[in-house]
Design a protein around this motif. Structure first.
Motif, mmCIF file in Angstrom:
data_model
loop_
_atom_site.group_PDB
_atom_site.id
_atom_site.type_symbol
_atom_site.label_atom_id
_atom_site.label_comp_id
_atom_site.label_asym_id
_atom_site.label_seq_id
_atom_site.Cartn_x
_atom_site.Cartn_y
_atom_site.Cartn_z
ATOM 1 N N GLY A 173 -13.559 -1.456 5.168
ATOM 2 C CA GLY A 173 -12.154 -1.713 4.756
ATOM 3 C C GLY A 173 -11.968 -3.201 4.393
ATOM 4 O O GLY A 173 -11.898 -4.059 5.092
ATOM 5 N N THR A 174 -11.719 -2.999 3.074
ATOM 6 C CA THR A 174 -11.972 -4.717 2.375
ATOM 7 C C THR A 174 -10.508 -5.283 2.519
ATOM 8 O O THR A 174 -10.756 -6.457 2.496
ATOM 9 C CB THR A 174 -12.259 -4.236 0.837
ATOM 10 O OG1 THR A 174 -11.380 -3.320 0.379
ATOM 11 C CG2 THR A 174 -13.767 -3.809 0.506
ATOM 12 N N ILE B 102 0.718 -1.343 -0.038
ATOM 13 C CA ILE B 102 0.093 0.012 -0.071
ATOM 14 C C ILE B 102 1.002 1.003 0.024
ATOM 15 O O ILE B 102 0.592 2.209 -0.612
ATOM 16 C CB ILE B 102 -0.981 0.142 1.114
ATOM 17 C CG1 ILE B 102 -1.790 -1.349 1.186
ATOM 18 C CG2 ILE B 102 -1.773 1.340 1.328
ATOM 19 C CD1 ILE B 102 -2.734 -1.313 2.374
ATOM 20 N N ARG C 226 -5.375 -4.685 19.172
ATOM 21 C CA ARG C 226 -5.272 -4.046 17.817
ATOM 22 C C ARG C 226 -6.242 -2.751 17.694
ATOM 23 O O ARG C 226 -7.324 -3.074 18.200
ATOM 24 C CB ARG C 226 -5.283 -4.596 16.524
ATOM 25 C CG ARG C 226 -5.355 -4.064 15.241
ATOM 26 C CD ARG C 226 -5.423 -4.840 14.108
ATOM 27 N NE ARG C 226 -5.494 -4.235 12.856
ATOM 28 C CZ ARG C 226 -5.593 -4.309 11.618
ATOM 29 N NH1 ARG C 226 -5.798 -5.818 11.171
ATOM 30 N NH2 ARG C 226 -5.759 -3.690 10.677
ATOM 31 N N ARG D 135 -9.152 8.351 10.636
ATOM 32 C CA ARG D 135 -9.123 7.186 11.208
ATOM 33 C C ARG D 135 -8.648 7.119 12.531
ATOM 34 O O ARG D 135 -7.308 7.281 12.451
ATOM 35 C CB ARG D 135 -9.133 5.987 10.319
ATOM 36 C CG ARG D 135 -9.134 4.646 10.964
ATOM 37 C CD ARG D 135 -8.638 3.474 10.282
ATOM 38 N NE ARG D 135 -7.354 3.337 9.996
ATOM 39 C CZ ARG D 135 -6.855 2.442 9.291
ATOM 40 N NH1 ARG D 135 -7.589 1.695 8.616
ATOM 41 N NH2 ARG D 135 -5.550 2.305 8.942
ATOM 42 N N MET E 190 -15.687 1.800 10.684
ATOM 43 C CA MET E 190 -15.203 0.911 9.466
ATOM 44 C C MET E 190 -15.649 -0.583 9.655
ATOM 45 O O MET E 190 -16.026 -1.178 11.036
ATOM 46 C CB MET E 190 -13.587 0.883 9.651
ATOM 47 C CG MET E 190 -12.829 2.112 9.160
ATOM 48 S SD MET E 190 -11.399 1.889 8.877
ATOM 49 C CE MET E 190 -11.167 0.900 7.480
ATOM 50 N N GLU F 255 -2.200 6.255 12.433
ATOM 51 C CA GLU F 255 -1.137 5.502 12.881
ATOM 52 C C GLU F 255 0.215 5.843 12.179
ATOM 53 O O GLU F 255 1.388 5.373 13.003
ATOM 54 C CB GLU F 255 -1.471 3.886 13.056
ATOM 55 C CG GLU F 255 -1.459 3.270 11.746
ATOM 56 C CD GLU F 255 -3.100 3.602 11.054
ATOM 57 O OE1 GLU F 255 -3.846 4.026 11.579
ATOM 58 O OE2 GLU F 255 -3.267 2.857 10.134
ATOM 59 N N ASP G 9 -9.033 -5.666 5.326
ATOM 60 C CA ASP G 9 -9.303 -6.555 6.634
ATOM 61 C C ASP G 9 -10.493 -7.343 6.290
ATOM 62 O O ASP G 9 -10.315 -8.663 6.753
ATOM 63 C CB ASP G 9 -9.155 -5.806 7.740
ATOM 64 C CG ASP G 9 -7.830 -5.533 8.241
ATOM 65 O OD1 ASP G 9 -7.091 -6.242 8.345
ATOM 66 O OD2 ASP G 9 -7.676 -4.286 8.757
ATOM 67 N N GLY H 143 -10.743 0.351 1.269
ATOM 68 C CA GLY H 143 -9.721 -0.582 1.149
ATOM 69 C C GLY H 143 -9.127 -0.595 -0.373
ATOM 70 O O GLY H 143 -9.778 0.214 -1.228
ATOM 71 N N ARG I 294 -4.725 7.373 7.648
ATOM 72 C CA ARG I 294 -4.261 6.459 8.533
ATOM 73 C C ARG I 294 -3.477 7.112 9.629
ATOM 74 O O ARG I 294 -2.129 7.316 9.331
ATOM 75 C CB ARG I 294 -3.395 5.320 7.831
ATOM 76 C CG ARG I 294 -4.420 4.504 6.917
ATOM 77 C CD ARG I 294 -3.453 3.586 6.087
ATOM 78 N NE ARG I 294 -4.072 2.373 5.617
ATOM 79 C CZ ARG I 294 -4.346 2.369 4.527
ATOM 80 N NH1 ARG I 294 -3.950 3.134 3.526
ATOM 81 N NH2 ARG I 294 -5.152 1.163 3.919
HETATM 82 C C1 PEP Z 1 -8.458 -1.842 5.184
HETATM 83 O O1 PEP Z 1 -8.699 -2.997 6.103
HETATM 84 O O2 PEP Z 1 -9.372 -2.391 4.284
HETATM 85 C C2 PEP Z 1 -8.327 -0.793 5.659
HETATM 86 C C3 PEP Z 1 -8.478 0.364 4.608
HETATM 87 O O3 PEP Z 1 -7.439 -0.588 6.693
HETATM 88 P P1 PEP Z 1 -5.955 -0.866 6.787
HETATM 89 O O4 PEP Z 1 -5.338 -1.515 5.272
HETATM 90 O O5 PEP Z 1 -5.219 0.168 7.020
HETATM 91 O O6 PEP Z 1 -5.939 -1.993 7.461
#
Ligand code: PEP
Ligand code: MG
Length: 582
Positions: A457-458, A199, A363, A339, A434, A305, A460, A508, A303
């Motif tokens: 969030g596709t 990513i 998490r 987020r 999410m 984090e 995960d 995602g 994001r």
């Molecule tokens: C996801 O899970 O699709 C998402 C957007 O969050 P991350 O990729 O940061 O886990």
């Protein structure tokens, strides 16, 4: 540097993770940084003794190198190795490693790589040239120590110059630590398209290939590398003919990008004139210029984090507010969706506890709800930034209504406290959840009843629905978003939001694939958020679709029980519209 003897070219195949073609010298990222195992140890003294032995061996190797260079080139050239030997005498670094091993009872290479990485970053950030140079020395020497510690053979590394980054695997914190101007492309042995390092490659707009078996063994010091992020191939020691083809391909890629970017007008409308919304996923203020250049209509996923990962620690409210305010200001009135902290999983901080199964562990929201000293400063920083422009807050890894309620209560409490002291307006920002845990998708209706928007969030959601680790190359072929369970779940979630009268977006990686973008809208998504470089191609395709076409794609996909046929439907839908491209 001496010219390397010509070696036969080798082509290795992997997973295409970020488009484009890069050519440059291969740079082996401290092999350990990503591959270092982490495990609990009972005998801390034995671990520290291993460090001592690795230091001794490193001292011996550097001494040999220094003598060789002094003989061949003179004492002036050999002086660099004296600086390297000094790093070995850095008591603060070694003492910190020993102390952490004793305290945390984890293996020494894990601790060493973390501490060394932090030193490198800290020195690299210093404005003074001499001290910045020290970062290069430390990187060289600590890499050598780590190699010795892990029984690896020493390898050539050339820090400070643009290169193709090669690694066993790349943790997000490692990727975040790399100076982006030095990164021409990535190739890793592990990983998958939705690993956070992939990513990041897409966000940096550099080509990447992941899941390349045997990569590190095949590369020799001094090799040129071609990373073909379109074909999913890595060429080691390319022939002149391959290099020429790569150069032409890189030019072609740049030309196509420019044509895509020029497509479209002030507003995003489909072929029937209906508007659609493309937003950007960002990791910090540095991503805003790209998002604006790609004409994103806002930030659909910030994001947050990433700041923690860059610092490898817990920033206070002031540090967070400074960064958030910079983002909201730079967004120039476009909405920004914050987020809240999603640490854990593959995004570990240096001091994180060892967990056997971190993706299922402590998490994101779970951590925040249990650690108000982490959550509260972040919520306060976001709320204060909300005074500067339109802001939404969304919570990651919500598993059900109860968690959402607790998160909302924490937000409301901070908002009330800030309003009382006049530091922020009383109005709460829009709040979203999410949907990325299967349980949340099942109860999407109840969650939608308690918030202002949903965002799927596709990355995960697919991993948890199919029980396939999103970053594990060994099961990469099983990570299949075309699985009917994924399609049905998406439709269910979009319908739940619509029934409750709230919008549902997708943030995602699927949203950044042009065929999937059309499908997601056809299935009922209201907006799409993606890494900024993906926007032009998605826009190009969506401008050549209409609602009826997208819904009939969705109908065909829902009727297909075969993931391979589904993938072909989605791919062909986009390809038919991209063919018109320059
Ligand atoms: C996801 O899970 O699709 C998402 C957007 O969050 P991350 O990729 O940061 O886990
Ligand atoms: Mg996620």
């Amino acid at each position: 540097m001496e010219a390397a003897p010509a070696r036969p070219e080798r082509v290795l195949r992997g997973i295409a993770a970020a488009p484009g073609v890069a050519v440059g010298p291969g740079y082996l990222l401290l092999k350990g940084l990503a591959k270092v195992p982490k495990y609990a140890v009972a005998d801390a003294a034995a671990e520290i003794a291993r460090l001592g032995a690795a230091l001794e061996e490193t001292r011996r190797q550097i001494g040999v190198l220094r003598d060789e260079v002094a003989r061949a080139m003179g004492p002036g050239e050999a002086a660099i190795f004296d600086a390297h030997l000094l790093v070995l005498e850095d008591a603060a670094l070694m003492d910190e490693v020993a102390a952490q091993v004793r305290r945390r009872k984890v293996n020494v290479e894990h601790v060493f790589s973390r501490v060394a990485n932090r030193y490198i970053r800290d020195f690299g950030r210093i404005g003074d040239d001499y001290l910045r140079e020290r970062a290069t020395d430390i990187r060289d020497v600590t890499g050598r120590i780590l190699d010795n510690l892990m029984g690896n053979s020493p390898r050539a590394r050339r820090a400070g110059e643009p290169a193709v980054i090669l690694a066993a695997d790349l943790a997000p914190s490692d990727a975040a630590a790399l100076p982006s101007e030095e990164v021409l492309g990535f190739a890793t042995e592990g990983g998958n398209r939705t690993s956070h390092s992939a990513i990041m490659a897409r966000a940096l707009e550099v080509p990447a290939v992941v899941g390349v078996k045997g990569l590190l063994k095949a590369v020799a010091p001094g090799d040129q590398i071609v990373v073909d992020g379109d074909a999913g191939a890595v060429v080691i020691a390319p022939s002149p003919a391959t290099l020429e083809r790569a150069r032409v391909a890189a030019e072609e890629h740049a030309r196509r990008r420019a044509a895509l970017l020029a497509d479209g007008g002030a507003a995003d409308n489909d072929a029937a004139g209906a508007p659609f919304a493309l937003q950007a996923n960002i990791g910090g203020p540095e991503d805003l210029p790209d998002a604006l250049a790609m004409r994103a209509s806002g930030v659909g996923l910030y994001r947050t984090e990433n700041l923690y990962l860059r610092l490898d620690g817990w920033p206070d409210e002031a540090a967070q507010f400074a960064e958030y305010a910079a983002v909201v200001r730079a967004a120039q009135g476009s909405p920004v969706t914050f987020r809240t902290l999603d640490i854990g999983g593959d995004k570990q901080l240096g001091e994180a506890q060892v967990e056997a199964n971190p993706f299922m562990g402590f998490r994101a929201l779970r951590l925040c709800l249990e650690r108000p000293e982490v959550f509260r400063p972040q919520l306060r920083a976001i709320l204060r930034a909300a005074a500067l422009g339109p802001v939404s807050v969304m919570f990651p890894m919500v598993s059900g209504v109860e968690e959402l309620r607790r998160a909302k209560a924490a937000l409301a409490a901070e908002a009330a406290a800030l309003a009382a002291s006049g530091e922020a307006p009383a109005a709460l920002p829009r709040v979203g959840a999410m949907i990325e845990i299967p349980s949340a998708s099942v109860v999407a209706d109840a969650i939608a009843a308690e918030c202002d928007f949903l965002s799927v969030g596709t990355n995960d959601l697919v991993q948890y629905l199919l029980a396939v680790d999103r970053g594990n190359d060994r099961v990469a072929s099983l990570y299949d978003p075309c699985h009917p369970a994924v399609i049905l779940t998406l439709r269910h979630v979009f319908a739940a939001a619509a029934n409750r009268g709230i919008p549902c977006g997708v943030c995602g990686e699927l949203a950044g694939d042009p065929g999937w973008a059309a499908l997601l809208l056809g299935l009922g998504a209201d907006s799409l958020s993606m890494s900024a470089p993906a926007i032009p191609e998605v826009r190009y395709v969506l401008r050549r679709t209409d609602r009826q076409g997208r819904e009939s794609l969705a109908g065909a996909v829902l009727a297909s029980a075969d993931p391979a046929a589904t993938a072909a439907l989605i791919r062909d839908f986009a390809a038919a519209r991209l063919r018109a491209r320059a």
